[in-house]
Design a protein around this motif. Sequence first.
Motif, PDB file in Angstrom:
ATOM      1  N   GLN A 129      28.566  11.938  28.462  1.00  0.00           N
ATOM      2  CA  GLN A 129      27.528  11.074  29.588  1.00  0.00           C
ATOM      3  C   GLN A 129      25.963  11.096  28.642  1.00  0.00           C
ATOM      4  O   GLN A 129      24.969  10.557  28.676  1.00  0.00           O
ATOM      5  CB  GLN A 129      27.011  10.741  30.903  1.00  0.00           C
ATOM      6  CG  GLN A 129      26.617   9.972  31.246  1.00  0.00           C
ATOM      7  CD  GLN A 129      26.240   9.585  32.999  1.00  0.00           C
ATOM      8  OE1 GLN A 129      27.056  10.555  33.324  1.00  0.00           O
ATOM      9  NE2 GLN A 129      25.123   9.394  34.120  1.00  0.00           N
ATOM     10  N   ALA A 132      24.841  10.693  25.256  1.00  0.00           N
ATOM     11  CA  ALA A 132      24.113   9.088  25.532  1.00  0.00           C
ATOM     12  C   ALA A 132      22.772   8.969  25.801  1.00  0.00           C
ATOM     13  O   ALA A 132      22.445   7.975  25.649  1.00  0.00           O
ATOM     14  CB  ALA A 132      25.334   8.533  25.831  1.00  0.00           C
ATOM     15  N   VAL A 133      22.913   9.462  27.260  1.00  0.00           N
ATOM     16  CA  VAL A 133      21.788   8.814  27.853  1.00  0.00           C
ATOM     17  C   VAL A 133      20.531   9.292  27.499  1.00  0.00           C
ATOM     18  O   VAL A 133      19.119   8.133  26.424  1.00  0.00           O
ATOM     19  CB  VAL A 133      21.548   9.722  29.113  1.00  0.00           C
ATOM     20  CG1 VAL A 133      20.153   9.521  29.893  1.00  0.00           C
ATOM     21  CG2 VAL A 133      22.241   9.011  29.888  1.00  0.00           C
ATOM     22  N   ALA A 151      27.106   4.969  27.011  1.00  0.00           N
ATOM     23  CA  ALA A 151      26.614   5.953  28.759  1.00  0.00           C
ATOM     24  C   ALA A 151      26.801   6.010  29.985  1.00  0.00           C
ATOM     25  O   ALA A 151      27.243   6.646  30.084  1.00  0.00           O
ATOM     26  CB  ALA A 151      24.938   6.499  27.986  1.00  0.00           C
ATOM     27  N   ALA A 155      29.356   7.182  32.392  1.00  0.00           N
ATOM     28  CA  ALA A 155      28.907   8.099  33.820  1.00  0.00           C
ATOM     29  C   ALA A 155      30.250   7.207  34.574  1.00  0.00           C
ATOM     30  O   ALA A 155      30.476   7.514  35.632  1.00  0.00           O
ATOM     31  CB  ALA A 155      27.775   6.890  34.195  1.00  0.00           C
TER      32      ALA A 155
END
Lengths: 162, 144
Positions: A129, A132-133, A151, A155
């Motif tokens: 995550q 990806a963030v 992202a 999560a």
Amino acid sequence: MVLTGAVREIREIGHSRRWLLGTAAGAGAAALTGCGLFDQADPEPPKPPDPLESLLAEAVALATAYDQAIVSQPGLRTRLAPLAEDHRTHAAEMSRLIGKPLASGPAPSASAGPATTVAALRQAELAAQKTAVAACKVAATDRAGLVGSIAACRATHAEALR
Amino acid sequence: MTKMNEQLGAALAAEEAAIYAYGVIGVHLDSDGDVTEARAAEQAHRQKRDYLVGRMSQLKASAAPSPAGYQLPYEVTDRATALKLAIQIEDGVAQGWRPVLPVTEGAERSTALAAMTEAAVRATRWRRLAEVAPATIAWPGRPD
């Protein structure tokens, strides 16, 4: 190790970046030494890796990790299979965008290494995550939504594994 | 900039609808777990609404006035319909934020992504409470 595949991919990208820097410096030096070198045809510069490639490698590695966990603990199939499927959906879309067909990985086998635990999968989702963030923050306009959804999905996976 | 105003306005409309919906949802929940979850969610949506109102005011963007009431997609009569609406509302809020991502940059985009992610995670929590499987979807924020 859940993310061995992804880590290897990132290292490879690291190498190619260093190599790119090396060639850039080399080209600068060549330009300073005189015109003679311009007679030689410039080699085609290597294409920089697509920023989606590390996300794609992570998605493939996560799907494989889930497959592995399901093989070693079949009772977890109902819970884990949909999460693996989400990652495969992401991988398919990213590979389409990059224009690079997905390589089929090795079939999961019960004997291949220690069992992947739900807790380890959750940690891997949280790490993925974060990647990806960070990727969403710098993504091109036309990819921000796609990377953002990946992202957010990672999560939700971490939440589903609590 | 107009595009950004438009998308922030759409996210604001989704947040306001969520605040309204949680008022209805809360009435039909009675277990401590459900009620705590709904209160926290409503509070989170109020914070996002305040953020959007503030941001739009900085941008001198005018928001459409929020409607006095909302037509719910179905009648909420019990826990099952309340949880169903909660899932739908959170999915809708995630969809409201996703179009903000391409029209923002840097920290502002990160704020939008956090809002979208939090809504997606709440949708998953509601799915688990409602025993809806699977509890996740591949593309949170992407319209169905």
